[in-house]
Design a protein around this motif. Structure first.
Motif, PDB file in Angstrom:
ATOM      1  N   GLY A 197      -8.613   3.979  25.719  1.00 20.08           N
ATOM      2  CA  GLY A 197      -9.811   3.338  26.216  1.00 20.08           C
ATOM      3  C   GLY A 197     -11.038   3.321  25.453  1.00 20.08           C
ATOM      4  O   GLY A 197     -11.850   2.578  25.327  1.00 20.08           O
ATOM      5  N   LYS A 198     -11.371   4.592  24.817  1.00 14.64           N
ATOM      6  CA  LYS A 198     -12.384   4.919  24.132  1.00 14.64           C
ATOM      7  C   LYS A 198     -12.520   4.123  22.936  1.00 14.64           C
ATOM      8  O   LYS A 198     -13.961   3.975  22.572  1.00 14.64           O
ATOM      9  CB  LYS A 198     -12.588   6.465  24.072  1.00 14.64           C
ATOM     10  N   THR A 239     -11.851   0.797  22.717  1.00 10.77           N
ATOM     11  CA  THR A 239     -11.467  -0.685  23.014  1.00 10.77           C
ATOM     12  C   THR A 239     -12.841  -1.570  23.004  1.00 10.77           C
ATOM     13  O   THR A 239     -12.595  -2.620  22.995  1.00 10.77           O
ATOM     14  CB  THR A 239     -10.826  -0.993  24.285  1.00 10.77           C
ATOM     15  N   LYS A 240     -14.033  -0.657  23.012  1.00 11.03           N
ATOM     16  CA  LYS A 240     -15.221  -1.609  23.307  1.00 11.03           C
ATOM     17  C   LYS A 240     -15.715  -1.807  22.108  1.00 11.03           C
ATOM     18  O   LYS A 240     -16.539  -1.146  21.532  1.00 11.03           O
ATOM     19  CB  LYS A 240     -16.300  -0.792  24.062  1.00 11.03           C
ATOM     20  N   THR A 241     -15.100  -3.031  21.418  1.00 11.96           N
ATOM     21  CA  THR A 241     -15.442  -3.217  19.916  1.00 11.96           C
ATOM     22  C   THR A 241     -15.165  -4.846  19.924  1.00 11.96           C
ATOM     23  O   THR A 241     -14.019  -5.431  20.538  1.00 11.96           O
ATOM     24  CB  THR A 241     -15.114  -2.454  18.835  1.00 11.96           C
ATOM     25  N   LEU A 242     -15.914  -5.362  18.918  1.00 15.45           N
ATOM     26  CA  LEU A 242     -15.336  -6.545  18.565  1.00 15.45           C
ATOM     27  C   LEU A 242     -14.852  -6.694  17.193  1.00 15.45           C
ATOM     28  O   LEU A 242     -14.662  -7.902  16.604  1.00 15.45           O
ATOM     29  CB  LEU A 242     -16.498  -7.790  18.730  1.00 15.45           C
ATOM     30  N   MET A 300     -12.309  -5.896  15.060  1.00 11.81           N
ATOM     31  CA  MET A 300     -10.760  -5.655  15.056  1.00 11.81           C
ATOM     32  C   MET A 300      -9.973  -4.963  14.402  1.00 11.81           C
ATOM     33  O   MET A 300      -9.212  -4.141  14.628  1.00 11.81           O
ATOM     34  CB  MET A 300     -10.229  -7.333  15.111  1.00 11.81           C
ATOM     35  N   SER A 322      -5.131  -4.084  31.447  1.00 10.60           N
ATOM     36  CA  SER A 322      -4.964  -5.557  31.021  1.00 10.60           C
ATOM     37  C   SER A 322      -5.611  -5.695  29.477  1.00 10.60           C
ATOM     38  O   SER A 322      -5.808  -6.561  28.864  1.00 10.60           O
ATOM     39  CB  SER A 322      -5.764  -6.166  31.852  1.00 10.60           C
ATOM     40  N   ARG A 323      -6.102  -4.409  28.969  1.00 13.67           N
ATOM     41  CA  ARG A 323      -6.809  -4.752  27.525  1.00 13.67           C
ATOM     42  C   ARG A 323      -5.981  -5.214  26.468  1.00 13.67           C
ATOM     43  O   ARG A 323      -4.889  -5.007  26.026  1.00 13.67           O
ATOM     44  CB  ARG A 323      -7.031  -3.490  26.959  1.00 13.67           C
ATOM     45  N   GLU A 324      -6.643  -6.436  25.971  1.00 13.86           N
ATOM     46  CA  GLU A 324      -5.902  -7.374  25.026  1.00 13.86           C
ATOM     47  C   GLU A 324      -5.918  -6.675  23.471  1.00 13.86           C
ATOM     48  O   GLU A 324      -5.483  -7.039  22.563  1.00 13.86           O
ATOM     49  CB  GLU A 324      -6.860  -8.675  25.037  1.00 13.86           C
ATOM     50  N   GLN A 325      -6.842  -5.453  23.785  1.00 15.37           N
ATOM     51  CA  GLN A 325      -6.913  -4.895  22.480  1.00 15.37           C
ATOM     52  C   GLN A 325      -5.504  -4.196  21.843  1.00 15.37           C
ATOM     53  O   GLN A 325      -5.460  -3.841  20.763  1.00 15.37           O
ATOM     54  CB  GLN A 325      -8.028  -3.943  22.520  1.00 15.37           C
ATOM     55  N   ILE A 371      -3.610  -6.713  19.984  1.00 13.38           N
ATOM     56  CA  ILE A 371      -4.340  -7.312  18.831  1.00 13.38           C
ATOM     57  C   ILE A 371      -4.434  -5.905  17.828  1.00 13.38           C
ATOM     58  O   ILE A 371      -4.112  -6.017  16.483  1.00 13.38           O
ATOM     59  CB  ILE A 371      -6.003  -7.347  19.046  1.00 13.38           C
ATOM     60  N   ASN A 425      -0.667 -11.130  27.182  1.00 14.44           N
ATOM     61  CA  ASN A 425      -1.734 -11.235  26.021  1.00 14.44           C
ATOM     62  C   ASN A 425      -1.276 -11.242  24.649  1.00 14.44           C
ATOM     63  O   ASN A 425      -1.891 -11.726  23.695  1.00 14.44           O
ATOM     64  CB  ASN A 425      -2.409  -9.792  26.205  1.00 14.44           C
ATOM     65  N   VAL A 468      -6.135 -19.900  22.398  1.00 16.46           N
ATOM     66  CA  VAL A 468      -7.315 -20.663  21.714  1.00 16.46           C
ATOM     67  C   VAL A 468      -7.156 -21.815  21.176  1.00 16.46           C
ATOM     68  O   VAL A 468      -7.506 -22.955  21.379  1.00 16.46           O
ATOM     69  CB  VAL A 468      -8.464 -19.553  21.003  1.00 16.46           C
ATOM     70  N   MET A 472     -14.797 -10.021  24.186  1.00 15.80           N
ATOM     71  CA  MET A 472     -13.410 -10.856  23.478  1.00 15.80           C
ATOM     72  C   MET A 472     -13.336 -11.941  24.256  1.00 15.80           C
ATOM     73  O   MET A 472     -12.968 -12.994  23.861  1.00 15.80           O
ATOM     74  CB  MET A 472     -12.276  -9.826  23.592  1.00 15.80           C
ATOM     75  N   MET A 479     -13.958 -22.336  21.825  1.00 15.86           N
ATOM     76  CA  MET A 479     -12.979 -23.579  22.662  1.00 15.86           C
ATOM     77  C   MET A 479     -14.182 -24.627  23.210  1.00 15.86           C
ATOM     78  O   MET A 479     -13.822 -25.739  23.364  1.00 15.86           O
ATOM     79  CB  MET A 479     -11.848 -23.154  23.602  1.00 15.86           C
ATOM     80  N   ARG A 488     -22.786   0.583  19.484  1.00 18.83           N
ATOM     81  CA  ARG A 488     -22.047  -0.038  19.460  1.00 18.83           C
ATOM     82  C   ARG A 488     -21.737  -0.895  21.044  1.00 18.83           C
ATOM     83  O   ARG A 488     -21.732  -2.088  21.041  1.00 18.83           O
ATOM     84  CB  ARG A 488     -20.802   0.371  18.889  1.00 18.83           C
ATOM     85  N   LEU A 526     -22.814  -4.598  22.885  1.00 19.85           N
ATOM     86  CA  LEU A 526     -21.759  -5.548  23.673  1.00 19.85           C
ATOM     87  C   LEU A 526     -22.294  -5.914  24.892  1.00 19.85           C
ATOM     88  O   LEU A 526     -22.345  -7.173  25.321  1.00 19.85           O
ATOM     89  CB  LEU A 526     -20.424  -4.779  23.769  1.00 19.85           C
ATOM     90  N   SER A 579      -6.866  -4.892  34.827  1.00 25.86           N
ATOM     91  CA  SER A 579      -5.505  -4.869  35.549  1.00 25.86           C
ATOM     92  C   SER A 579      -5.595  -4.547  37.203  1.00 25.86           C
ATOM     93  O   SER A 579      -4.718  -5.099  37.959  1.00 25.86           O
ATOM     94  CB  SER A 579      -4.615  -3.811  34.664  1.00 25.86           C
ATOM     95  N   VAL A 625     -11.895   5.998  32.810  1.00 27.03           N
ATOM     96  CA  VAL A 625     -11.236   5.553  31.565  1.00 27.03           C
ATOM     97  C   VAL A 625     -11.541   6.099  30.343  1.00 27.03           C
ATOM     98  O   VAL A 625     -11.215   5.877  29.285  1.00 27.03           O
ATOM     99  CB  VAL A 625     -11.433   4.115  31.580  1.00 27.03           C
ATOM    100  N   GLY A 626     -12.185   7.315  30.392  1.00 29.73           N
ATOM    101  CA  GLY A 626     -12.579   8.365  29.170  1.00 29.73           C
ATOM    102  C   GLY A 626     -13.373   7.538  28.297  1.00 29.73           C
ATOM    103  O   GLY A 626     -13.371   7.974  27.300  1.00 29.73           O
TER     104      GLY A 626
END
Ligand code: SF4
Lengths: 159, 407
Positions: free
Chosen positions: A17-18, A20-23, A25, A61-64, A67, A89, A148, B41, B49, B73, B77, B121, B354-355
């Protein structure tokens, strides 16, 4: 090359989780599976296969998660079963999955597979496996390269 | 018409036709939500779209997973989300307002009988309201932002009948941990769990949320409570299953003898009676998350800690589920009691769960937490051991410095 793991590989182990917060990829690929298999990110090559047991991708549910695998070069994930959000996902971001209840794929095995028919041949063990069929809407999404592109083309869902 | 489960009824109401388990359907969605983990995301995918969200009154954004921003960062966001919300006139809940799921329920953004999809989730939590809610990924959410619809396979339903009355210090968390232990982490994959029975009827809305929150820990798509016993401050139409509705399985448990439960590292289905862990030294206790950080949870902890001090080998952190919960806990003295006992409050939000920040355990440390997941690395450090339990057990353990039952 095939990487093989056990049951219940959760999304926290696919990408913590730490991170995941990024765009960005490529950042995800830099940490993929690092708590489960620290060597993975440095050894994985474009076109490699990840094989696993039951319930791959359970948890967040993280789509990361799909990806990160895709960005790292993974061409397909083969598992006995997938957790449902991960399954959706992965298809949505264009990471192919094959759900094969009975497989005994091991790391050294040499594989070929056909995403269209869902057939996997294990040349090392001289066996073939058949993947469970996907709903048509998912096949359509995957064929477009992800949700998409699918929605851009169709504007709406079709079942 | 063929008899239907609660799940089939709600999905039929949103499909424009009667649908049953295993059918594919396209549903109209009543509300959607995304957080700072999933929204950036989703926004990016949406912007490829379309330009306007299908209905800006039916979408909410929440900054909770890493809020306030721990680094530049994530700050960027957050800004991206604020900008998008302003441009689309979407309501955004900014840092410290609370955990997304608590806010959606508290602010009436989800109501009984609705379909709600969140890019998280634990969106399954709103089954407490007799609604169908489930978690989706960012791109699926973007698809709903564009169309107001999504496709899904109607899940089969599992009926779980919970009878009897719970013993003191046994709560909804013990019930759902017990069930996770019974069913295992994939025991309800792609099913909808419909809860009923005396135990559910006697639960507050907050406790029902705790119950439904963790159905995803068994792989379920949704968890829905029978409406009996639920009171809400507005008029609503309860949805119950038809007699002879088809359930994939029916599980019955008499919970009168259920003892406090605990999940051992590193999986939420690795559950045993707390007795099996008694005496394990802990260094860090956490009361927080969308599972167990509501007023009733803080009150249970305050009652056990009143007039006492936690062990000096332990740090006890509390992140209230929302700012409203925090204010309620201030107003009735709960917060002061906890602070006097040595608890420290952190900003309302996900934080340690969630750390991302605000309390990561050190290597080799043992944590007892009121949250819902203890996968390796979940709280930010794969070299820590996390046990999951109820707020009562977390508080009792903080007091003694080791895993303990309340006296
Ligand atoms: S509190 Fe934890 S489980 Fe709940 S939404 Fe936040 S990160 Fe997810």
């Amino acid at each position: 090359m095939v990487f093989s793991y056990g049951d219940n590989i959760d999304t926290d182990r696919i990408i913590p989780g730490k991170y995941t917060k990024t765009l960005d990829m490529s950042q995800l690929a830099a940490h993929v599976l690092e708590d489960l298999d620290p060597a993975f990110k440095d050894t994985v090559r474009q076109g490699d296969v990840v094989a696993a047991g039951f319930n791959f991708g359970c948890g967040s549910s993280r789509e990361q998660a799909p990806i990160a695998l895709k960005m790292a070069g993974v061409a397909v994930v083969i598992a006995r079963t997938f957790a449902r959000i991960f399954y959706r996902n992965a298809i949505n971001v264009g990471l192919p999955l094959l759900e094969i209840r009975e497989h005994d794929i091991a790391p050294a095995d040499s594989l070929t597979y056909d995403l269209k028919t869902g057939q996997v041949t294990n040349h090392t063990k001289q066996k073939t496996y058949q993947a469970a069929p996907m709903p048509q809407v998912m096949i359509d999404i995957l064929n477009e390269g992800g949700l998409v592109a699918y929605l851009k083309k169709n504007g709406d869902y079709k079942i | 018409m063929k008899p239907q489960t609660i799940t089939e009824k709600i999905l039929s109401n949103h499909s424009g036709r009667s649908v049953y388990a295993d059918e594919l359907t396209i549903v109209n969605v009543d509300g959607i939500m995304a957080t700072d983990t999933t929204a950036p995301m989703a926004i990016k995918a949406f912007q490829e779209m379309g330009s306007r969200v299908w209905d800006n009154q039916k979408m909410w954004l929440v900054l909770d997973h890493a809020a306030p921003a721990p680094n530049e960062r994530i700050a960027n966001l957050h800004k991206l989300m604020r900008d998008f919300a302003r441009q689309q006139s979407i309501k955004l809940y900014d840092i410290g307002e609370g955990i997304c799921h608590q806010i959606m329920v508290d602010q009436d953004h989800v109501r009984p009988g609705q379909i709600f999809m969140g890019a998280d989730s634990h969106t399954c939590t709103y089954g407490a309201l007799n609604a169908f809610s489930t978690g989706v990924g960012s791109t699926d959410l973007a698809g709903i932002m564009l169309t107001g619809k999504t496709w899904l396979k109607v899940p089969r339903s599992m009926k779980v009948v919970l009878s009897g009355s719970l013993r003191p210090n046994v709560s909804a968390k013990d019930v759902i941990l017990f069930l996770a232990g019974q069913l295992t982490i994939e025991g309800a994959t792609y099913q909808s769990i419909e809860f009923e029975g005396e135990v559910v009827e006697n639960m507050t809305l907050a406790s029902r949320m705790t119950l439904c929150n963790m159905v995803i820990e068994m792989g379920a798509k949704a968890g829905i409570c029978h409406p009996k016993g639920l009171t809400l401050p507005y008029d609503w139409t309860p949805i119950v299953a038809d007699p002879n509705a088809v359930y994939d399985s029916v599980l019955r448990y008499d919970l009168s003898e259920l003892l406090p439960q605990i999940a051992f590292p590193h999986s939420p289905d690795n559950v045993r009676n707390v007795q099996a862990a008694l005496g394990t030294p802990i260094q860090y206790a956490f009361i927080g998350s969308c599972t167990n950080a509501r007023l009733e949870d803080l009150q249970v902890a305050a009652q056990l800690l009143k007039g006492q001090k936690i062990a000096d080998t332990v740090r006890l952190l509390i992140a209230p589920a929302s700012n409203q919960v925090f204010m309620d806990a201030l107003a009735d003295g709960t917060a002061q009691t906890l602070m006097e006992a040595g608890a420290r409050f952190i900003t309302s939000g996900c934080g340690p769960c969630v750390g991302s920040h605000l309390g990561v355990p050190a290597d080799g440390e043992t944590v007892i937490s009121s949250t819902n997941r203890n996968f390796k690395g979940r709280m930010g450090n794969p070299n820590a051991n996390v046990y999951l339990s109820s707020p009562a057990i977390v508080a009792a353990s903080a007091l003694k410095g080791k895993i303990s039952l309340p006296d």
